[in-house]
Design a protein around this motif. Structure first.
Motif, PDB file in Angstrom:
ATOM      1  N   GLY A 168       0.808  -1.213   0.000  1.00  0.00           N
ATOM      2  CA  GLY A 168       0.000   0.000   0.000  1.00  0.00           C
ATOM      3  C   GLY A 168       0.838   1.258   0.000  1.00  0.00           C
ATOM      4  O   GLY A 168       2.040   1.234  -0.267  1.00  0.00           O
ATOM      5  N   GLU A 169       0.179   2.348   0.347  1.00  0.00           N
ATOM      6  CA  GLU A 169       0.840   3.660   0.329  1.00  0.00           C
ATOM      7  C   GLU A 169       0.278   4.510   1.456  1.00  0.00           C
ATOM      8  O   GLU A 169      -0.939   4.548   1.675  1.00  0.00           O
ATOM      9  CB  GLU A 169       0.592   4.348  -1.015  1.00  0.00           C
ATOM     10  N   LEU A 170       1.164   5.189   2.193  1.00  0.00           N
ATOM     11  CA  LEU A 170       0.762   6.070   3.281  1.00  0.00           C
ATOM     12  C   LEU A 170       1.271   7.477   2.985  1.00  0.00           C
ATOM     13  O   LEU A 170       2.464   7.669   2.745  1.00  0.00           O
ATOM     14  CB  LEU A 170       1.316   5.567   4.614  1.00  0.00           C
ATOM     15  N   THR A 171       0.379   8.462   2.990  1.00  0.00           N
ATOM     16  CA  THR A 171       0.771   9.852   2.760  1.00  0.00           C
ATOM     17  C   THR A 171       0.172  10.736   3.844  1.00  0.00           C
ATOM     18  O   THR A 171      -0.888  10.425   4.405  1.00  0.00           O
ATOM     19  CB  THR A 171       0.297  10.360   1.388  1.00  0.00           C
ATOM     20  N   VAL A 172       0.865  11.839   4.133  1.00  0.00           N
ATOM     21  CA  VAL A 172       0.419  12.779   5.165  1.00  0.00           C
ATOM     22  C   VAL A 172       0.489  14.191   4.602  1.00  0.00           C
ATOM     23  O   VAL A 172       1.500  14.579   4.003  1.00  0.00           O
ATOM     24  CB  VAL A 172       1.297  12.672   6.438  1.00  0.00           C
ATOM     25  N   GLN A 173      -0.583  14.944   4.798  1.00  0.00           N
ATOM     26  CA  GLN A 173      -0.610  16.361   4.445  1.00  0.00           C
ATOM     27  C   GLN A 173      -0.988  17.156   5.691  1.00  0.00           C
ATOM     28  O   GLN A 173      -1.893  16.765   6.435  1.00  0.00           O
ATOM     29  CB  GLN A 173      -1.629  16.635   3.336  1.00  0.00           C
ATOM     30  N   SER A 174      -0.284  18.268   5.910  1.00  0.00           N
ATOM     31  CA  SER A 174      -0.569  19.067   7.094  1.00  0.00           C
ATOM     32  C   SER A 174      -0.013  20.474   6.907  1.00  0.00           C
ATOM     33  O   SER A 174       0.914  20.696   6.119  1.00  0.00           O
ATOM     34  CB  SER A 174       0.064  18.412   8.335  1.00  0.00           C
ATOM     35  N   ALA A 175      -0.595  21.410   7.613  1.00  0.00           N
ATOM     36  CA  ALA A 175      -0.107  22.787   7.626  1.00  0.00           C
ATOM     37  C   ALA A 175      -0.528  23.410   8.944  1.00  0.00           C
ATOM     38  O   ALA A 175      -1.570  23.053   9.512  1.00  0.00           O
ATOM     39  CB  ALA A 175      -0.668  23.587   6.444  1.00  0.00           C
ATOM     40  N   LEU A 176       0.276  24.331   9.444  1.00  0.00           N
ATOM     41  CA  LEU A 176      -0.036  24.976  10.717  1.00  0.00           C
ATOM     42  C   LEU A 176      -1.399  25.651  10.642  1.00  0.00           C
ATOM     43  O   LEU A 176      -1.687  26.417   9.726  1.00  0.00           O
ATOM     44  CB  LEU A 176       1.042  26.006  11.058  1.00  0.00           C
ATOM     45  N   GLY A 177      -2.249  25.331  11.606  1.00  0.00           N
ATOM     46  CA  GLY A 177      -3.577  25.926  11.661  1.00  0.00           C
ATOM     47  C   GLY A 177      -4.613  25.234  10.813  1.00  0.00           C
ATOM     48  O   GLY A 177      -5.789  25.620  10.841  1.00  0.00           O
ATOM     49  N   ASN A 178      -4.219  24.211  10.056  1.00  0.00           N
ATOM     50  CA  ASN A 178      -5.159  23.546   9.148  1.00  0.00           C
ATOM     51  C   ASN A 178      -5.284  22.042   9.390  1.00  0.00           C
ATOM     52  O   ASN A 178      -5.751  21.313   8.518  1.00  0.00           O
ATOM     53  CB  ASN A 178      -4.748  23.796   7.693  1.00  0.00           C
ATOM     54  N   GLY A 179      -4.851  21.562  10.540  1.00  0.00           N
ATOM     55  CA  GLY A 179      -5.014  20.148  10.850  1.00  0.00           C
ATOM     56  C   GLY A 179      -4.098  19.241  10.051  1.00  0.00           C
ATOM     57  O   GLY A 179      -3.182  19.688   9.345  1.00  0.00           O
ATOM     58  N   THR A 180      -4.368  17.943  10.157  1.00  0.00           N
ATOM     59  CA  THR A 180      -3.542  16.930   9.490  1.00  0.00           C
ATOM     60  C   THR A 180      -4.442  15.919   8.799  1.00  0.00           C
ATOM     61  O   THR A 180      -5.469  15.517   9.347  1.00  0.00           O
ATOM     62  CB  THR A 180      -2.645  16.211  10.520  1.00  0.00           C
ATOM     63  N   ARG A 181      -4.031  15.516   7.586  1.00  0.00           N
ATOM     64  CA  ARG A 181      -4.787  14.551   6.788  1.00  0.00           C
ATOM     65  C   ARG A 181      -3.871  13.370   6.443  1.00  0.00           C
ATOM     66  O   ARG A 181      -2.838  13.564   5.805  1.00  0.00           O
ATOM     67  CB  ARG A 181      -5.292  15.213   5.504  1.00  0.00           C
ATOM     68  N   VAL A 182      -4.261  12.194   6.886  1.00  0.00           N
ATOM     69  CA  VAL A 182      -3.503  10.970   6.618  1.00  0.00           C
ATOM     70  C   VAL A 182      -4.319  10.112   5.650  1.00  0.00           C
ATOM     71  O   VAL A 182      -5.536   9.936   5.836  1.00  0.00           O
ATOM     72  CB  VAL A 182      -3.240  10.183   7.917  1.00  0.00           C
ATOM     73  N   ARG A 183      -3.651   9.601   4.623  1.00  0.00           N
ATOM     74  CA  ARG A 183      -4.300   8.721   3.659  1.00  0.00           C
ATOM     75  C   ARG A 183      -3.519   7.414   3.558  1.00  0.00           C
ATOM     76  O   ARG A 183      -2.299   7.425   3.349  1.00  0.00           O
ATOM     77  CB  ARG A 183      -4.381   9.373   2.267  1.00  0.00           C
ATOM     78  N   ILE A 184      -4.233   6.290   3.708  1.00  0.00           N
ATOM     79  CA  ILE A 184      -3.627   4.962   3.581  1.00  0.00           C
ATOM     80  C   ILE A 184      -4.374   4.215   2.492  1.00  0.00           C
ATOM     81  O   ILE A 184      -5.600   4.032   2.588  1.00  0.00           O
ATOM     82  CB  ILE A 184      -3.723   4.167   4.900  1.00  0.00           C
ATOM     83  N   ARG A 185      -3.672   3.824   1.461  1.00  0.00           N
ATOM     84  CA  ARG A 185      -4.282   3.029   0.390  1.00  0.00           C
ATOM     85  C   ARG A 185      -3.764   1.601   0.505  1.00  0.00           C
ATOM     86  O   ARG A 185      -2.561   1.368   0.543  1.00  0.00           O
ATOM     87  CB  ARG A 185      -3.943   3.598  -0.989  1.00  0.00           C
ATOM     88  N   LEU A 186      -4.699   0.651   0.569  1.00  0.00           N
ATOM     89  CA  LEU A 186      -4.333  -0.761   0.701  1.00  0.00           C
ATOM     90  C   LEU A 186      -4.988  -1.571  -0.402  1.00  0.00           C
ATOM     91  O   LEU A 186      -6.152  -1.329  -0.754  1.00  0.00           O
ATOM     92  CB  LEU A 186      -4.800  -1.303   2.058  1.00  0.00           C
ATOM     93  N   PRO A 187      -4.257  -2.529  -0.974  1.00  0.00           N
ATOM     94  CA  PRO A 187      -4.873  -3.407  -2.010  1.00  0.00           C
ATOM     95  C   PRO A 187      -5.859  -4.371  -1.344  1.00  0.00           C
ATOM     96  O   PRO A 187      -5.662  -4.813  -0.218  1.00  0.00           O
ATOM     97  CB  PRO A 187      -3.671  -4.127  -2.601  1.00  0.00           C
ATOM     98  N   LEU A 188      -6.923  -4.701  -2.070  1.00  0.00           N
ATOM     99  CA  LEU A 188      -7.944  -5.596  -1.546  1.00  0.00           C
ATOM    100  C   LEU A 188      -7.829  -7.014  -2.066  1.00  0.00           C
ATOM    101  O   LEU A 188      -8.383  -7.949  -1.480  1.00  0.00           O
ATOM    102  CB  LEU A 188      -9.346  -5.070  -1.907  1.00  0.00           C
TER     103      LEU A 188
END
Length: 498
Positions: free
Chosen positions: A469-489
């Motif tokens: 799979g793939e794990l990515t993180v997006q974040s910025a001060l004052g705008n929280g954090t977004r984590v995305r995990i993509r896994l094959p089924l």
């Protein structure tokens, strides 16, 4: 491709002469005696240069120029004036006109000033292009940020309505960055990207409502890895400059993706070597730490029996510190020896619920709203629940700790249309992270927590990577954090670990 010239003059004879002369010079000419018509043309067409009469009603040339610049800020304007109003024409230059032309026209002067205006416009675009590329190359090296910068630069310098960077991931085109207004049709942009990748060269196709979609492939040494796509406003045809800019930015996006892959490869090798060394060190530390903990517990009990409470508290602090060191040793050992996966049909919703319960027990959060949205169409996946529990628990704990006991945590699952993969999103509205923290998020032993080991995120990504799979993180001060995990089924292939 012909350059487009807009001519506005309420004198019909002058308008006709200019239209003939400019057409003879090879320009695509749009001529009108009315300022309102000129604004309508500017709303649906993009011009390379405009010739405006100074004395017109109800808008004079300066007012019309300022109105045009609101629609097309980089449009060079030549103000046409009689000899008696040259002072006013100079004022027009001070207010944003490129130059002025005196009536009656001198043929060579007309040709020379239009050429200079076009050259100046091209120079300004090139300068902006170089500045943007320089900023992109000097950025933090985080691929998401570089692709965002490329998408934004593509919109600003080509004056497109929108731009999207697609990346080929597991045979699918995934939008990695975008800028401008939301697209009316994602499938149309994706289809253009696919055509550019198949062709291996920039492709231009018709979009909705007379728009034009242009896609350029992102090519690295092993072949296309995605495409950069722009969509122009209605009835605006991209120029040769736009195609050159798109090719430049697509190459920068490709470099960002290639460099990221190279860094990942180097990091994998370095982490493997570091993991082997760390495991050896950890093995040497296990027995001494166990002995120290035993001695500290005996000391604590003896001091309690003797009634020396203050000294017993110190002994308990020693025990706590030893336990913390032992936890670090355990995590190092786990990271240095990646487990063999034992896949079994797993319900992701149930696994995530279990991790949320465990995380809430460790990090009480009465004022945190946890919103769960699980895709009912998602089937059970062939996953190692024991290993994924480590990753999910770490990520959910990080989110709860970032919220500091108050805020919103959203966890969703979304099955892909082809049912070959599922994406888990973990979003919090906490304070977010600065650039340095985000850049070093997966570095071993890097932590912002007083009691952190700096291994949790590296382990989480390692588990996801082992699952393909793939794990990515997006974040910025004052705008929280977004984590995305993509896994094959899908059912794992032989040798994938089972």
């Amino acid at each position: 491709m012909k350059r487009r010239v807009l001519v506005v003059d309420d004198d019909a004879a002058i308008l006709e002469v200019l239209e003939m002369r400019l057409a003879a010079m090879g320009f695509d000419v749009t001529a009108t005696p009315e300022a309102n018509k000129a604004m309508e043309f500017a709303a649906t067409h993009r011009f390379d240069v405009a010739l405006l009469d100074l004395r017109m009603l109800p808008l004079d040339g300066i007012q019309l120029m300022e109105a045009l610049h609101q629609r097309q800020p980089r449009l060079p304007v030549l103000i046409m004036t009689a000899h008696g109003t040259i002072e006013t024409a100079v004022e027009a230059v001070q207010r944003g006109a490129f130059d002025y032309l005196t009536k009656p026209f001198v043929r060579d002067e007309l040709r020379a000033k239009i050429r200079r205006a076009l050259a100046a416009r091209r120079w300004a675009r090139d300068r902006e292009r170089l500045l943007t590329v320089g900023e992109t190359l000097a950025s933090s090296g985080v691929m998401e940020r570089i692709l965002d910068a490329v998408a934004q630069a593509a919109v600003e310098t080509t004056e497109a309505e929108r731009s999207v960077v697609f990346q080929l991931t597991a045979g699918r085109l995934v939008p990695m960055a975008s800028a401008g207004t939301p697209p009316p049709s994602w499938p149309a942009l994706e289809a253009a990207a696919s055509q550019a990748i198949d062709k291996g060269a920039p492709t231009m196709v018709a979009g909705q409502e007379a728009r034009v979609i242009v896609a350029a492939p992102l090519v690295v040494q092993r072949g296309p890895v995605g495409a950069l796509v722009i969509e122009t406003p209605g009835r605006v045809e991209p120029t040769e400059d736009d195609l050159e800019l798109l090719a430049l930015f697509s190459s920068q996006a490709a470099i960002a993706i290639r460099n990221t892959h190279e860094l990942e490869r180097l990091r994998s090798g370095a982490l493997a070597a570091l993991g082997r060394m760390a495991t050896q060190v950890a093995d040497e530390l296990k027995n001494p730490l166990a002995g120290l903990r035993l001695y500290a517990r005996h000391l604590e009990q003896r001091l309690d029996r003797n009634g020396d409470g203050d000294s017993a508290d110190l002994a308990r602090k020693i025990t706590s510190s030893i336990d913390h060191l032992a936890a670090i040793v355990s995590e190092i050992t786990a990271f240095g020896r990646p487990p063999e996966l034992h896949r079994a049909p797993t319900s992701l919703g149930a696994l995530i619920d279990e991790c949320i319960t465990l995380a809430q027990a460790r990090c009480p959060s009465e004022q945190v709203e946890i919103v769960r949205t699980y895709d009912p169409a998602a089937p059970e996946a062939m996953l190692d629940a024991r290993e994924l529990r480590k990753a999910f628990l770490n990520l959910i704990l990080n989110a709860l700790e970032a919220l500091g006991g108050q805020g919103r945590l959203s966890i969703t699952t979304q099955c892909a249309a082809d049912r070959k993969s599922i994406t888990i999103a973990i979003d919090d509205d906490g304070p977010g992270m600065n650039e340095e923290t985000l850049t070093r998020l997966f570095d071993l032993f890097f932590t912002t927590k007083p009691e952190g080991t700096g291994l949790g995120m590296a382990i989480a990504r390692s588990v996801v990577d082992l699952h393909g799979g793939e794990l990515t993180v997006q974040s910025a001060l004052g705008n929280g954090t977004r984590v995305r995990i993509r896994l094959p089924l899908g059912t794992p292939s032989a040798g994938a670990g089972a």
